[in-house]
Design a protein around this motif. Structure first.
Motif, PDB file in Angstrom:
ATOM      1  N   HIS A   1     -11.328  10.663  15.690  1.00  0.00           N
ATOM      2  CA  HIS A   1     -12.230   9.721  15.049  1.00  0.00           C
ATOM      3  C   HIS A   1     -12.166   9.827  13.526  1.00  0.00           C
ATOM      4  O   HIS A   1     -11.765  10.844  12.964  1.00  0.00           O
ATOM      5  N   THR A   2     -12.564   8.745  12.898  1.00  0.00           N
ATOM      6  CA  THR A   2     -12.666   8.695  11.438  1.00  0.00           C
ATOM      7  C   THR A   2     -14.128   8.904  11.069  1.00  0.00           C
ATOM      8  O   THR A   2     -14.966   8.050  11.377  1.00  0.00           O
ATOM      9  N   PRO A   3     -14.464  10.025  10.452  1.00  0.00           N
ATOM     10  CA  PRO A   3     -15.872  10.306  10.143  1.00  0.00           C
ATOM     11  C   PRO A   3     -16.529   9.156   9.381  1.00  0.00           C
ATOM     12  O   PRO A   3     -15.919   8.548   8.498  1.00  0.00           O
ATOM     13  N   TRP A   4     -17.766   8.881   9.713  1.00  0.00           N
ATOM     14  CA  TRP A   4     -18.434   7.720   9.143  1.00  0.00           C
ATOM     15  C   TRP A   4     -18.657   7.879   7.649  1.00  0.00           C
ATOM     16  O   TRP A   4     -18.687   6.883   6.925  1.00  0.00           O
ATOM     17  N   ASP A   5     -18.823   9.119   7.172  1.00  0.00           N
ATOM     18  CA  ASP A   5     -19.029   9.276   5.734  1.00  0.00           C
ATOM     19  C   ASP A   5     -17.739   9.097   4.934  1.00  0.00           C
ATOM     20  O   ASP A   5     -17.764   9.097   3.706  1.00  0.00           O
ATOM     21  N   TRP A   6     -16.599   8.942   5.625  1.00  0.00           N
ATOM     22  CA  TRP A   6     -15.348   8.612   4.943  1.00  0.00           C
ATOM     23  C   TRP A   6     -15.246   7.114   4.642  1.00  0.00           C
ATOM     24  O   TRP A   6     -14.436   6.696   3.808  1.00  0.00           O
ATOM     25  N   HIS A   7     -15.995   6.303   5.397  1.00  0.00           N
ATOM     26  CA  HIS A   7     -15.751   4.862   5.354  1.00  0.00           C
ATOM     27  C   HIS A   7     -15.937   4.273   3.962  1.00  0.00           C
ATOM     28  O   HIS A   7     -15.096   3.487   3.489  1.00  0.00           O
ATOM     29  N   ALA A   8     -17.005   4.621   3.292  1.00  0.00           N
ATOM     30  CA  ALA A   8     -17.250   4.052   1.960  1.00  0.00           C
ATOM     31  C   ALA A   8     -16.127   4.385   0.986  1.00  0.00           C
ATOM     32  O   ALA A   8     -15.592   3.479   0.318  1.00  0.00           O
ATOM     33  N   PRO A   9     -15.690   5.646   0.862  1.00  0.00           N
ATOM     34  CA  PRO A   9     -14.575   5.916  -0.057  1.00  0.00           C
ATOM     35  C   PRO A   9     -13.273   5.260   0.376  1.00  0.00           C
ATOM     36  O   PRO A   9     -12.451   4.899  -0.470  1.00  0.00           O
ATOM     37  N   MET A  10     -13.078   5.083   1.672  1.00  0.00           N
ATOM     38  CA  MET A  10     -11.850   4.422   2.134  1.00  0.00           C
ATOM     39  C   MET A  10     -11.849   2.944   1.764  1.00  0.00           C
ATOM     40  O   MET A  10     -10.835   2.394   1.306  1.00  0.00           O
ATOM     41  N   PHE A  11     -12.995   2.287   1.940  1.00  0.00           N
ATOM     42  CA  PHE A  11     -13.077   0.873   1.549  1.00  0.00           C
ATOM     43  C   PHE A  11     -12.882   0.719   0.045  1.00  0.00           C
ATOM     44  O   PHE A  11     -12.192  -0.199  -0.419  1.00  0.00           O
ATOM     45  N   GLU A  12     -13.464   1.605  -0.719  1.00  0.00           N
ATOM     46  CA  GLU A  12     -13.314   1.547  -2.173  1.00  0.00           C
ATOM     47  C   GLU A  12     -11.861   1.784  -2.575  1.00  0.00           C
ATOM     48  O   GLU A  12     -11.307   1.097  -3.446  1.00  0.00           O
ATOM     49  N   HIS A  13     -11.215   2.743  -1.931  1.00  0.00           N
ATOM     50  CA  HIS A  13      -9.818   3.044  -2.245  1.00  0.00           C
ATOM     51  C   HIS A  13      -8.912   1.858  -1.900  1.00  0.00           C
ATOM     52  O   HIS A  13      -7.982   1.539  -2.655  1.00  0.00           O
ATOM     53  N   ALA A  14      -9.184   1.209  -0.779  1.00  0.00           N
ATOM     54  CA  ALA A  14      -8.383   0.047  -0.381  1.00  0.00           C
ATOM     55  C   ALA A  14      -8.526  -1.080  -1.404  1.00  0.00           C
ATOM     56  O   ALA A  14      -7.540  -1.747  -1.753  1.00  0.00           O
ATOM     57  N   ARG A  15      -9.743  -1.304  -1.876  1.00  0.00           N
ATOM     58  CA  ARG A  15      -9.930  -2.344  -2.894  1.00  0.00           C
ATOM     59  C   ARG A  15      -9.108  -2.047  -4.137  1.00  0.00           C
ATOM     60  O   ARG A  15      -8.454  -2.935  -4.697  1.00  0.00           O
ATOM     61  N   LYS A  16      -9.119  -0.801  -4.565  1.00  0.00           N
ATOM     62  CA  LYS A  16      -8.347  -0.423  -5.749  1.00  0.00           C
ATOM     63  C   LYS A  16      -6.843  -0.532  -5.504  1.00  0.00           C
ATOM     64  O   LYS A  16      -6.070  -0.848  -6.418  1.00  0.00           O
ATOM     65  N   ALA A  17      -6.411  -0.261  -4.258  1.00  0.00           N
ATOM     66  CA  ALA A  17      -4.986  -0.328  -3.919  1.00  0.00           C
ATOM     67  C   ALA A  17      -4.509  -1.751  -3.679  1.00  0.00           C
ATOM     68  O   ALA A  17      -3.302  -1.996  -3.543  1.00  0.00           O
ATOM     69  N   GLY A  18      -5.447  -2.700  -3.594  1.00  0.00           N
ATOM     70  CA  GLY A  18      -5.075  -4.098  -3.397  1.00  0.00           C
ATOM     71  C   GLY A  18      -4.686  -4.432  -1.974  1.00  0.00           C
ATOM     72  O   GLY A  18      -3.894  -5.355  -1.741  1.00  0.00           O
ATOM     73  N   VAL A  19      -5.235  -3.705  -1.003  1.00  0.00           N
ATOM     74  CA  VAL A  19      -4.935  -3.970   0.397  1.00  0.00           C
ATOM     75  C   VAL A  19      -6.250  -4.114   1.148  1.00  0.00           C
ATOM     76  O   VAL A  19      -7.244  -3.450   0.830  1.00  0.00           O
ATOM     77  N   THR A  20      -6.286  -5.011   2.135  1.00  0.00           N
ATOM     78  CA  THR A  20      -7.495  -5.216   2.932  1.00  0.00           C
ATOM     79  C   THR A  20      -7.677  -4.061   3.907  1.00  0.00           C
ATOM     80  O   THR A  20      -6.714  -3.577   4.500  1.00  0.00           O
TER      81      THR A  20
ATOM     82  N   ASN B   1      -5.274  12.817  10.676  1.00  0.00           N
ATOM     83  CA  ASN B   1      -5.284  14.238  11.083  1.00  0.00           C
ATOM     84  C   ASN B   1      -6.497  15.003  10.575  1.00  0.00           C
ATOM     85  O   ASN B   1      -6.428  16.202  10.277  1.00  0.00           O
ATOM     86  N   GLY B   2      -7.613  14.286  10.473  1.00  0.00           N
ATOM     87  CA  GLY B   2      -8.854  14.942  10.090  1.00  0.00           C
ATOM     88  C   GLY B   2      -9.003  15.251   8.621  1.00  0.00           C
ATOM     89  O   GLY B   2      -9.888  16.026   8.233  1.00  0.00           O
ATOM     90  N   GLU B   3      -8.185  14.627   7.762  1.00  0.00           N
ATOM     91  CA  GLU B   3      -8.232  14.891   6.325  1.00  0.00           C
ATOM     92  C   GLU B   3      -8.474  13.588   5.563  1.00  0.00           C
ATOM     93  O   GLU B   3      -7.672  12.652   5.660  1.00  0.00           O
ATOM     94  N   LEU B   4      -9.554  13.509   4.814  1.00  0.00           N
ATOM     95  CA  LEU B   4      -9.847  12.314   4.035  1.00  0.00           C
ATOM     96  C   LEU B   4      -8.732  12.021   3.036  1.00  0.00           C
ATOM     97  O   LEU B   4      -8.341  10.859   2.850  1.00  0.00           O
ATOM     98  N   GLY B   5      -8.214  13.067   2.391  1.00  0.00           N
ATOM     99  CA  GLY B   5      -7.125  12.846   1.427  1.00  0.00           C
ATOM    100  C   GLY B   5      -5.929  12.181   2.066  1.00  0.00           C
ATOM    101  O   GLY B   5      -5.287  11.301   1.469  1.00  0.00           O
ATOM    102  N   ARG B   6      -5.618  12.579   3.296  1.00  0.00           N
ATOM    103  CA  ARG B   6      -4.488  11.963   3.997  1.00  0.00           C
ATOM    104  C   ARG B   6      -4.812  10.505   4.355  1.00  0.00           C
ATOM    105  O   ARG B   6      -3.943   9.626   4.280  1.00  0.00           O
ATOM    106  N   ALA B   7      -6.065  10.245   4.720  1.00  0.00           N
ATOM    107  CA  ALA B   7      -6.462   8.866   5.010  1.00  0.00           C
ATOM    108  C   ALA B   7      -6.271   7.979   3.780  1.00  0.00           C
ATOM    109  O   ALA B   7      -5.763   6.849   3.879  1.00  0.00           O
ATOM    110  N   LEU B   8      -6.663   8.478   2.617  1.00  0.00           N
ATOM    111  CA  LEU B   8      -6.499   7.704   1.389  1.00  0.00           C
ATOM    112  C   LEU B   8      -5.021   7.516   1.052  1.00  0.00           C
ATOM    113  O   LEU B   8      -4.601   6.440   0.598  1.00  0.00           O
ATOM    114  N   ASP B   9      -4.218   8.554   1.306  1.00  0.00           N
ATOM    115  CA  ASP B   9      -2.773   8.441   1.067  1.00  0.00           C
ATOM    116  C   ASP B   9      -2.140   7.420   2.009  1.00  0.00           C
ATOM    117  O   ASP B   9      -1.212   6.694   1.618  1.00  0.00           O
ATOM    118  N   LEU B  10      -2.634   7.354   3.233  1.00  0.00           N
ATOM    119  CA  LEU B  10      -2.127   6.352   4.182  1.00  0.00           C
ATOM    120  C   LEU B  10      -2.423   4.938   3.687  1.00  0.00           C
ATOM    121  O   LEU B  10      -1.573   4.038   3.788  1.00  0.00           O
TER     122      LEU B  10
END
Length: 355
Positions: free
Chosen positions: A90-109, A30-39
């Motif tokens: 769309h998922t903004p491109w500048d979100w991608h790096a923090p999302m990949f980093e967050h996924a690594r920390k969460a233990g999910v691909t 829904n256009g919110e990086l915080g929500r993407a990380l929570d997902l």
């Protein structure tokens, strides 16, 4: 010949392995990086193997135009202009790096569906472990070849595709170097009616194209995915949201966290239940073997007395002669006194088993 196991981020996928369950985020941030990380966190907590996103901008996926075909007619997004819808989702491109980093920390691909070459370039720079070709892009053979040329595992959805188009896409992928290839049966309707799923396609797809087959599931609920696993699907993809009540472009046909956890559990349970060809008694049944029926003395018998239906019965438990010997026992004489309730064995029957 079917393909050997595929691997995404070190996880083997295919025969003998639990189904690989992917939570598709799509535009449900829904256009919110915080929500993407929570997902991402919620999907990891639910036990999903991976979270998938989509990498595009409105300008890389369509044109900012209102001519014929550029406005949706019917369905969930009736009346929306394509450019407007994709700008929202769309998922903004500048979100991608923090999302990949967050996924690594969460233990999910975390991996993505790229929609043009620039998206592949971005994802390559972030070390994306796999690529997904969406159903609407299956006819984009240059995009397939670009993704396959990276050497990463490649997943392709086949909604709306004819057998010839699927064969062409598979050939393009393999010709460009794809080795870990998974092809998903899909009905491109949002939501997809159960009657449209035709899950019997799954084993045919695997055999016809020599691929690992899975399901991209747009139905409501989890039943179709569980049925797909029973038919051999090794990969399940399902849209995911924190709450349908919060809205979002795909929320209406997305699972909430508790439902995603149920999907993971049910799919893995269905896979475990498949097992192999086996006839009992199995290990789990061993404790109940003694509760089968067998022949017992139902009225006390004196030595030399004839065994009849009045003093021999087939009952539970199973510690006497098997009931198949009932006819062979009747009419013969007891070799000794046999009290009521004693399990019958051949030593009690005149002539024994050979007689």
């Amino acid at each position: 010949m079917s393909q050997a196991l595929a691997h995404i981020d070190g996880r083997p996928i295919g025969p003998g392995q639990p189904p690989y369950v992917v939570a598709e985020m799509s535009g449900n941030h829904n256009g919110e990086l915080g929500r993407a990380l929570d997902l991402i966190s919620a999907a990891a907590d639910a036990g999903a193997d991976a979270v998938k996103i989509q990498t595009y901008t409105a300008d890389t996926i369509t044109l900012d135009h209102d001519g014929p075909g550029f406005r949706i007619e019917g369905g969930l997004w009736d009346g929306r202009r394509l450019h407007e819808l994709y700008a929202e989702a769309h998922t903004p491109w500048d979100w991608h790096a923090p999302m990949f980093e967050h996924a690594r920390k969460a233990g999910v691909t975390l991996f993505s569906s790229p929609f043009d070459f620039t998206a592949v370039d971005l994802l390559e720079s972030l070390g994306a472990p796999a690529y997904k070709i969406a159903s609407f892009e299956l006819v984009d053979l240059p995009l397939i070849r670009r993704c396959a040329a990276t050497g990463r595992p490649l997943v392709m959805s086949t909604g709306m595709a004819s057998p010839a188009e699927i064969a062409e896409a598979v050939e393009a992928a393999r010709g460009a170097g794809a080795k870990d290839l998974i092809v998903l049966h899909c009905t491109s309707a949002y939501p997809a009616p159960m009657s449209s799923m035709n899950l019997a396609t799954l084993p045919d797809m695997a055999a016809r194209f020599g691929v690992l087959a899975g399901l991209s599931d747009h139905t409501l609920g989890t039943a179709a995915s569980v049925a797909a696993v029973a038919l051999g699907a090794c990969f399940i993809e399902k849209h995911f949201t924190l709450s349908r009540a919060d809205g979002g472009v795909d929320s209406a046909f997305s699972l909430e966290p508790a439902e995603l956890a149920e999907l993971v559990s049910s799919c893995r349970g269905a896979w475990e239940a498949l097992g192999g060809v086996a006839y009992g008694p199995g290990e789990a049944e061993a404790g109940n073997a003694g509760m089968r029926r067998s022949l017992y003395v139902s009225a006390s018998v004196r030595k030399g007395e004839v065994l009849t239906a009045a003093n021999i019965r087939s009952v539970r438990p199973g510690h006497g002669l098997a009931p198949r010997h009932y006819d062979a026992v009747l009419g013969r004489r007891a070799t000794r006194d046999i009290p009521f309730g004693e399990p019958l064995d051949w030593s009690m029957v005149e002539g024994g088993e050979a007689g």
